[in-house]
Design an enzyme around this catalytic site. Structure first.
Site, mmCIF file in Angstrom:
data_model
loop_
_atom_site.group_PDB
_atom_site.id
_atom_site.type_symbol
_atom_site.label_atom_id
_atom_site.label_comp_id
_atom_site.label_asym_id
_atom_site.label_seq_id
_atom_site.Cartn_x
_atom_site.Cartn_y
_atom_site.Cartn_z
ATOM 1 C CG HIS A 138 8.443 -6.939 -1.712
ATOM 2 N ND1 HIS A 138 9.775 -6.765 -1.448
ATOM 3 C CD2 HIS A 138 8.355 -7.912 -2.651
ATOM 4 C CE1 HIS A 138 10.473 -7.604 -2.203
ATOM 5 N NE2 HIS A 138 9.639 -8.314 -2.939
ATOM 6 C CE LYS A 166 18.118 -5.465 12.884
ATOM 7 N NZ LYS A 166 18.353 -5.330 11.470
ATOM 8 N N GLY A 209 12.092 8.128 -1.483
ATOM 9 C CA GLY A 209 10.886 8.491 -0.743
ATOM 10 C C GLY A 209 9.642 8.745 -1.571
ATOM 11 C CB SER A 210 8.442 7.814 -4.939
ATOM 12 O OG SER A 210 8.444 6.414 -4.992
ATOM 13 C CG ASN A 211 6.110 3.643 -2.083
ATOM 14 O OD1 ASN A 211 4.973 3.387 -2.447
ATOM 15 N ND2 ASN A 211 7.181 3.134 -2.683
ATOM 16 C CG MET A 238 17.262 0.357 1.246
ATOM 17 S SD MET A 238 16.177 -0.664 0.240
ATOM 18 C CE MET A 238 17.394 -1.625 -0.638
#
Ligand code: GRF
Length: 201
Positions: free
Chosen positions: A110, A66, A12-14, A91
């Site tokens: 990305h 899904k 979670g750094s972004n 992910m």
């Protein structure tokens, strides 16, 4: 006030870069309403809770399809009145259910200069290919893997003594700059999609 939902799977750094950009007033008139992780012990959930943001784990394993998994994510996002969805180290490939509900309202970061090196381990792919320049990309999310219209890119040189790890660290520093920049542009309604091109006003 626009409401942001962030999907995460890892450290979670972004996410943190967006939290900080809102806090210091770089991104105005927006707040993170919810952070959703598909991984129970993702450190991103801790970061969200520390910032007093609602943080929820949705276990994909508990859903038969899904579609039904994404239905639950959608329910959470809509309950919070989310206008913009950010993928931040999420992910999974986003499916039709979410894409239809948030058409052109989902962004991703990305760690390569798309369309080069899409998919997993992009920094290592670029390193192993031997490129001299790589970087990072913020783009709208469509049904493909890292194929949506590009909003911002930043280049990063590959240095002689780099390893995949030192290169990834240098790219990450730029990710933390361009993701908040792109979010700011979206929140300020300055992006228009014209075919594959994103125009910035
Ligand atoms: C980043 O490198 C991002 O570009 C990629 O996944 C990584 C997530 O890192 N999509 P973090 O969870 O934001 O620290």
């Amino acid at each position: 006030m626009k409401r942001i939902g962030v999907l995460v799977s890892g450290r979670g750094s972004n996410l943190q870069a967006i939290i900080d950009a809102i806090k210091r007033g770089y991104i105005k008139d927006a707040e993170i309403a919810i952070v959703v992780s598909d991984v129970k012990d993702a450190y991103a959930l801790t970061r969200a809770r520390e910032a007093r943001i609602k943080a929820v784990h949705v276990d994909p394993g508990s859903y038969r399809t899904k579609d039904s998994y994404e239905e639950e994510i959608l329910r959470l996002l809509q309950k919070e009145g989310v206008d913009l969805v950010l993928l931040a180290g999420y992910m999974r490939i986003v499916g039709k259910r979410l894409l239809d509900a948030y058409h052109n309202k989902i962004l991703n970061i990305h760690p390569a200069l798309l369309p080069s090196f899409p998919g997993l381990h992009a920094q290592e792919q670029a390193f192993n290919y031997g490129v001299k320049v790589t970087g990072c990309t913020v783009h709208f999310v469509d049904e493909g893997i890292d194929t949506g219209p590009i909003i911002l890119q930043r280049s990063v040189p590959v240095l002689e003594d780099d390893t995949p790890e030192t290169l990834a660290d240098r790219i990450l520093k730029e990710e933390h700059k361009i993701y908040p920049e792109a979010v700011k542009l979206f929140i300020e309604d300055r992006l228009t999609i014209d075919g594959r091109r994103v125009r910035i006003r």
